[in-house]
Design a protein around this motif. Structure first.
Motif, short mmCIF file in Angstrom:
data_model
loop_
_atom_site.label_atom_id
_atom_site.label_comp_id
_atom_site.label_asym_id
_atom_site.label_seq_id
_atom_site.Cartn_x
_atom_site.Cartn_y
_atom_site.Cartn_z
N LEU A 1 0.83 -1.21 0.00
CA LEU A 1 0.00 0.00 0.00
C LEU A 1 0.87 1.26 0.00
O LEU A 1 0.56 2.23 -0.71
CB LEU A 1 -0.96 0.00 1.19
CG LEU A 1 -2.04 -1.10 1.15
CD1 LEU A 1 -2.91 -1.06 2.41
CD2 LEU A 1 -2.93 -0.96 -0.08
N LEU A 2 1.98 1.23 0.78
CA LEU A 2 2.85 2.42 0.82
C LEU A 2 3.46 2.71 -0.55
O LEU A 2 3.69 3.87 -0.90
CB LEU A 2 3.97 2.22 1.85
CG LEU A 2 3.56 2.28 3.32
CD1 LEU A 2 4.75 1.95 4.21
CD2 LEU A 2 3.00 3.67 3.67
N SER A 3 3.67 1.66 -1.32
CA SER A 3 4.32 1.85 -2.62
C SER A 3 3.43 2.67 -3.58
O SER A 3 3.90 3.17 -4.59
CB SER A 3 4.69 0.50 -3.26
OG SER A 3 3.52 -0.15 -3.70
N TYR A 4 2.14 2.78 -3.27
CA TYR A 4 1.24 3.55 -4.14
C TYR A 4 1.16 5.02 -3.75
O TYR A 4 0.61 5.84 -4.50
CB TYR A 4 -0.19 2.99 -4.06
CG TYR A 4 -0.33 1.53 -4.42
CD1 TYR A 4 0.19 1.04 -5.61
CD2 TYR A 4 -1.02 0.67 -3.58
CE1 TYR A 4 0.04 -0.30 -5.95
CE2 TYR A 4 -1.18 -0.68 -3.92
CZ TYR A 4 -0.64 -1.15 -5.10
OH TYR A 4 -0.80 -2.45 -5.43
N ALA A 5 1.66 5.35 -2.55
CA ALA A 5 1.35 6.65 -1.95
C ALA A 5 1.77 7.84 -2.84
O ALA A 5 0.98 8.75 -3.07
CB ALA A 5 1.99 6.76 -0.57
N ASP A 6 2.99 7.80 -3.35
CA ASP A 6 3.49 8.98 -4.08
C ASP A 6 2.66 9.26 -5.33
O ASP A 6 2.33 10.41 -5.62
CB ASP A 6 4.96 8.79 -4.46
CG ASP A 6 5.86 8.95 -3.25
OD1 ASP A 6 5.35 9.50 -2.23
OD2 ASP A 6 7.02 8.52 -3.30
N ARG A 7 2.34 8.21 -6.04
CA ARG A 7 1.58 8.42 -7.28
C ARG A 7 0.15 8.85 -6.98
O ARG A 7 -0.47 9.62 -7.72
CB ARG A 7 1.60 7.14 -8.12
CG ARG A 7 0.88 7.35 -9.42
CD ARG A 7 1.08 6.25 -10.42
NE ARG A 7 0.27 6.53 -11.61
CZ ARG A 7 -0.02 5.66 -12.54
NH1 ARG A 7 0.46 4.43 -12.45
NH2 ARG A 7 -0.77 6.00 -13.56
N LEU A 8 -0.38 8.34 -5.88
CA LEU A 8 -1.79 8.61 -5.58
C LEU A 8 -2.00 10.03 -5.01
O LEU A 8 -3.02 10.67 -5.26
CB LEU A 8 -2.28 7.56 -4.57
CG LEU A 8 -3.78 7.39 -4.43
CD1 LEU A 8 -4.41 6.95 -5.76
CD2 LEU A 8 -4.11 6.36 -3.35
N ARG A 9 -1.01 10.50 -4.25
CA ARG A 9 -1.17 11.74 -3.47
C ARG A 9 -1.80 12.90 -4.24
O ARG A 9 -2.78 13.50 -3.77
CB ARG A 9 0.18 12.16 -2.86
CG ARG A 9 0.05 13.12 -1.69
CD ARG A 9 1.43 13.59 -1.20
NE ARG A 9 2.35 12.49 -0.95
CZ ARG A 9 2.47 11.87 0.23
NH1 ARG A 9 1.75 12.26 1.25
NH2 ARG A 9 3.32 10.88 0.36
N PRO A 10 -1.32 13.23 -5.45
CA PRO A 10 -1.91 14.40 -6.13
C PRO A 10 -3.36 14.23 -6.55
O PRO A 10 -4.05 15.21 -6.83
CB PRO A 10 -1.03 14.56 -7.39
CG PRO A 10 -0.03 13.49 -7.37
CD PRO A 10 -0.21 12.63 -6.17
#
Ligand code: GDP
Ligand code: IMO
Ligand code: MG
Length: 428
Positions: A189-198
């Motif tokens: 789940l953490l691996s998705y955080a950067d792309r999802l944030r915006p």
């Protein structure tokens, strides 16, 4: 007419994707408010065919802001995959907003969906196996993981630990599967955080502000009325509210802001998965509808069960959803039939019943009472004006309108974007 809800009136696959696409650039926001990647919407634009699952169909129209609202359950891997596939075909996906409050479908939800179905044996629902039920189960049980949680590793870890405590007991002791590790899920789940944030936003606030500013917002339901967890053929349903009320709770836009409710209804009936279906056909007519209507699931490829139009179901939908307009789809599929039966009421234990019975076993035993309408043989796929349809086709539509509890404002005559005739403006 700023807030419009568009939902399915039957058991899904009525052509909601195409109807959303029809409203196209006249809409500013298209909001998915329930379900997840169990949905499958096929939209045909020119020579291109798009199959959408998690993303609202409005993403195909330039300038529209697609929104995944709080009522949705999100499989982030599927989300990224769908975004990449659309980008690769030149669709602008940069405007997508995802609610911070939407729940996440994780690996353990997908696993549980599959093992519980297997465990149910003959009683299985025939789910899409995408983890939808288990994710909503956790939401209601207050052990779900939300989109906002992946931006705080501590909270995420605590929540995943809490959820897996229960799940691993189930998986290991009841279902004889391996336990799932906390790190495995958290790292994923953490691996998705950067792309999802915006993409993440307070979508309830955004949508209310948009409505204040006079923008047009379309709420696009996944699944359909008869698959709604409260109003459908429980337990043979999905796990969310696919009816118009779900648009309010699933988005944070209040019911009194909703101006119009459009229900998409097929000129016959289909269903995927198990559960009652009074007008189901097991003969060559059923096969005719399946092959002519290309009735195979967009998500799982399963052949859809097929049957005649069920007017009590349409009337029930009109009532439960507050339908203001029907969009009748796939009229062209009926071309070539000499007569077309329509279910006008049921017989239950020797009694004539006009409405969908509240009792599950009555609905299981309901035998359709049919009225026959004359068919037509002319190709209607090029017709764009109602009065240009063959007399028999006009009569069929008018008969359904009289029985179904609301006006039929548009009629689909083919899969193409343009293959629709509009009788009353859906936004006017
Ligand atoms: P949804 O889940 O409600 O969006 O519907 P699906 O996309 O799963 O299924 C509807 C199918 O019917 C799609 O393949 C559409 O392209 C197709 N379709 C929609 N409207 C019409 C119509 O009026 N005529 C025909 N022949 N096909 C249609
Ligand atoms: P669209 O949006 C048709 C059905 C499944 C199963 C039941 C529960 O394309 O109309 P689930 O995976 O949701 O727990 O499965 O609901 N189902 C659909 N049937 N169209 C759909 O979506 C569906 N989404 C779920 O076949 O019977
Ligand atoms: Mg579908």
């Amino acid at each position: 007419m700023p807030a419009i809800v568009l939902i399915g009136a039957q058991w899904g696959d009525e052509g909601k994707g195409k109807a959303t696409d029809l409203l196209g650039s006249r809409v500013d926001y298209v909001v998915k408010f329930n379900g997840g990647n169990n949905a499958g919407h096929t939209v045909v634009v020119g020579d291109e065919k798009y199959a959408l699952h998690l993303l609202p169909s409005g993403i195909l129209t330039d300038g529209v802001v697609p929104v995944i609202a709080n009522g949705v359950v999100v499989d982030i891997e599927v989300l990224f995959h769908e975004l990449d596939a659309l980008s690769a075909r030149g669709v602008d996906v940069s405007k997508l907003l995802v609610s911070a409050n939407a729940h996440i479908i994780t690996q353990y939800h997908r696993t549980l969906d599959k093992v519980t179905e297997r465990f149910l044996g003959k009683r299985q629902i025939g789910t899409t196996g995408r983890g939808i039920g288990p994710a909503y189960d956790d939401k209601i049980n207050r052990v779900g993981i939300r989109i906002q949680d992946i931006f705080d590793e501590n909270i995420l870890r605590q929540k995943v630990e809490g959820a897996l405590d229960q799940k691993n007991h189930l998986l290991v002791k009841i279902y004889n599967r391996r336990a799932i590790g906390v790190d495995e899920v958290v790292n994923d789940l953490l691996s998705y955080a950067d792309r999802l944030r915006p993409m993440v936003a307070d979508t309830g606030l955004v949508l209310n502000q948009a409505l204040e500013a006079g923008k047009t917002v379309l709420f696009e339901g996944g699944q359909a009325t008869m698959l709604d967890v409260d109003h459908g053929t429980y337990p043979f349903v999905t796990s969310s509210n696919a009816t118009s009320g779900g648009a309010a709770t699933g988005s944070g836009v209040a019911p009194n802001r909703i101006d119009r409710v459009i229900a998409v209804v097929k000129a016959y009936t289909t269903r995927v998965g198990a559960g009652p279906f009074p007008t189901e056909l097991h003969d060559e007519s059923g096969e005719f509808l399946r092959s002519r209507g290309f009735e195979f699931g967009t998500t799982t490829g399963r052949p859809r069960r097929t049957g005649w139009y069920d007017a009590p179901v349409a009337r029930y939908s009109a009532r439960i959803n507050g339908v203001t307009d029907f969009v009748l789809t796939k009229l062209d599929v009926l071309t070539g039939l000499s007569t077309i039966p329509v279910c006008v009421a049921y017989e239950v234990d020797g009694r004539r019943v006009e409405e969908v019975p509240v009792s599950q076993s009555d609905f299981h035993h309901a035998v359709p009472i049919y009225e026959e309408f004359p068919g037509w043989s002319e190709d209607i796929t090029g017709v764009r004006i109602f009065e240009d349809l063959p007399q028999a086709a006009q009569q069929y539509v008018l008969a359904l309108e009289a029985m179904s509890g609301s006006r039929i404002s548009a009629v689909g005559v083919g899969p193409d974007r343009e293959a629709i005739l509009v009788r009353h403006d859906l936004l006017g």
